[in-house]
Design an enzyme around this catalytic site. Structure first.
Site, PDB file in Angstrom:
ATOM      1  N   ASN A 133      13.237 -11.393  13.263  1.00 48.61           N
ATOM      2  CA  ASN A 133      13.900 -12.060  14.378  1.00 48.61           C
ATOM      3  C   ASN A 133      13.171 -13.347  14.724  1.00 48.61           C
ATOM      4  O   ASN A 133      11.946 -13.433  14.627  1.00 48.61           O
ATOM      5  CB  ASN A 133      13.905 -11.129  15.600  1.00 48.61           C
ATOM      6  CG  ASN A 133      14.571 -11.772  16.814  1.00 48.61           C
ATOM      7  OD1 ASN A 133      15.706 -12.223  16.736  1.00 48.61           O
ATOM      8  ND2 ASN A 133      13.866 -11.815  17.937  1.00 48.61           N
ATOM      9  N   HIS A 167      12.248 -15.802  17.801  1.00 45.33           N
ATOM     10  CA  HIS A 167      12.164 -15.755  19.262  1.00 45.33           C
ATOM     11  C   HIS A 167      11.432 -16.995  19.766  1.00 45.33           C
ATOM     12  O   HIS A 167      10.341 -17.313  19.283  1.00 45.33           O
ATOM     13  CB  HIS A 167      11.426 -14.496  19.717  1.00 45.33           C
ATOM     14  CG  HIS A 167      11.369 -14.346  21.199  1.00 45.33           C
ATOM     15  ND1 HIS A 167      12.506 -14.260  21.981  1.00 45.33           N
ATOM     16  CD2 HIS A 167      10.324 -14.289  22.055  1.00 45.33           C
ATOM     17  CE1 HIS A 167      12.149 -14.148  23.254  1.00 45.33           C
ATOM     18  NE2 HIS A 167      10.838 -14.157  23.326  1.00 45.33           N
ATOM     19  N   ASP A 218      11.103  -7.868  20.961  1.00 39.67           N
ATOM     20  CA  ASP A 218      10.186  -8.981  20.711  1.00 39.67           C
ATOM     21  C   ASP A 218       8.727  -8.556  20.627  1.00 39.67           C
ATOM     22  O   ASP A 218       7.821  -9.362  20.884  1.00 39.67           O
ATOM     23  CB  ASP A 218      10.368 -10.083  21.771  1.00 39.67           C
ATOM     24  CG  ASP A 218      11.769 -10.672  21.758  1.00 39.67           C
ATOM     25  OD1 ASP A 218      12.355 -10.790  20.667  1.00 39.67           O
ATOM     26  OD2 ASP A 218      12.289 -10.998  22.834  1.00 39.67           O
ATOM     27  N   GLU A 249      12.156 -24.201  15.434  1.00 35.04           N
ATOM     28  CA  GLU A 249      12.891 -23.034  14.944  1.00 35.04           C
ATOM     29  C   GLU A 249      13.506 -23.307  13.578  1.00 35.04           C
ATOM     30  O   GLU A 249      13.456 -22.461  12.670  1.00 35.04           O
ATOM     31  CB  GLU A 249      14.009 -22.659  15.923  1.00 35.04           C
ATOM     32  CG  GLU A 249      13.529 -22.038  17.214  1.00 35.04           C
ATOM     33  CD  GLU A 249      14.665 -21.757  18.181  1.00 35.04           C
ATOM     34  OE1 GLU A 249      14.502 -20.896  19.041  1.00 35.04           O
ATOM     35  OE2 GLU A 249      15.737 -22.409  18.066  1.00 35.04           O
TER      36      GLU A 249
END
Length: 204
Positions: free
Chosen positions: A113, A115, A155, A184
């Site tokens: 993921n 974050h 997270d 990102e």
């Protein structure tokens, strides 16, 4: 054999686009075989279609409307992905649905993921807004972006790549958002390649 990637999205798909661009430049270390959205109107579906990547839409609302649970949704989604695509890696790129163990346990150690915060800080939703509010209140001077393995605790999985981002005097929320999104877009493809090459830290 080419490693297979499934990407889960909920929105505009700018991070998906970064993955598509890396794939087209042969810099991803794998092939995106499917993009799944839990929002029917997510622009990321158009980005995938433009790159000739198969797409699927699965919404929790359809399950709620028939009396089924979040766990039912997650279990069926996992079965669909596993049986039809058998991915080496699942990437959550702006996927705004907290996955339960019904999904995670099926792909343990193979879900990552993105974050927009540093490890141990600003877990959960609205991390950029919260970082900016703390910066304006004088209690924060930096934030960051991490790519981490997914575990049931939101997270909290082991970080794969982390990059710190300064909060600068005079920053607007948009300024900070733009700096975070730029990071990102380069950190996510790097993390994918790292994991698929076997050179990332383990998920444990």
């Amino acid at each position: 054999m080419t490693k297979q990637i499934v990407v889960l999205i909920s929105g505009s798909g700018s991070n998906l686009q970064a993955l598509i661009d890396a794939q087209q430049q042969d810099c991803l270390g794998g092939h995106i075989s499917l993009v799944v959205s839990n929002k029917k109107n997510a622009y990321g579906l158009t980005r995938a279609a433009n790159a000739d990547i198969p797409t699927a839409v699965r919404t929790l609302k359809e399950y709620r409307d028939t009396g089924k649970s979040r766990e039912d949704f997650d279990r069926d989604l996992a079965e669909f992905i596993a049986s039809d695509y058998a991915p080496d890696l699942i990437v959550l790129a702006g996927w705004m649905h907290i996955l339960s163990p019904a999904f995670i346990d099926r792909f343990r150690g193979r879900i990552i993921n993105l974050h927009p915060a540093l490890p141990g800080e600003l877990d959960g939703a609205h991390a950029i807004d919260r970082a900016y509010d703390e910066f304006k209140a004088g209690s924060r001077s930096r934030t960051g972006v991490m790519v981490h393995y997914v575990i049931p605790e939101v997270d909290k999985g082991a970080p794969i790549l982390v990059e710190e981002i300064p909060c600068k005097e005079g920053d607007s929320l948009e300024d900070l958002e733009n700096r975070i999104h730029a990071v990102e877009h380069h950190i996510l493809p790097k993390a994918v390649k790292l994991v698929l090459s076997g050179n990332a830290k383990s998920a444990e």
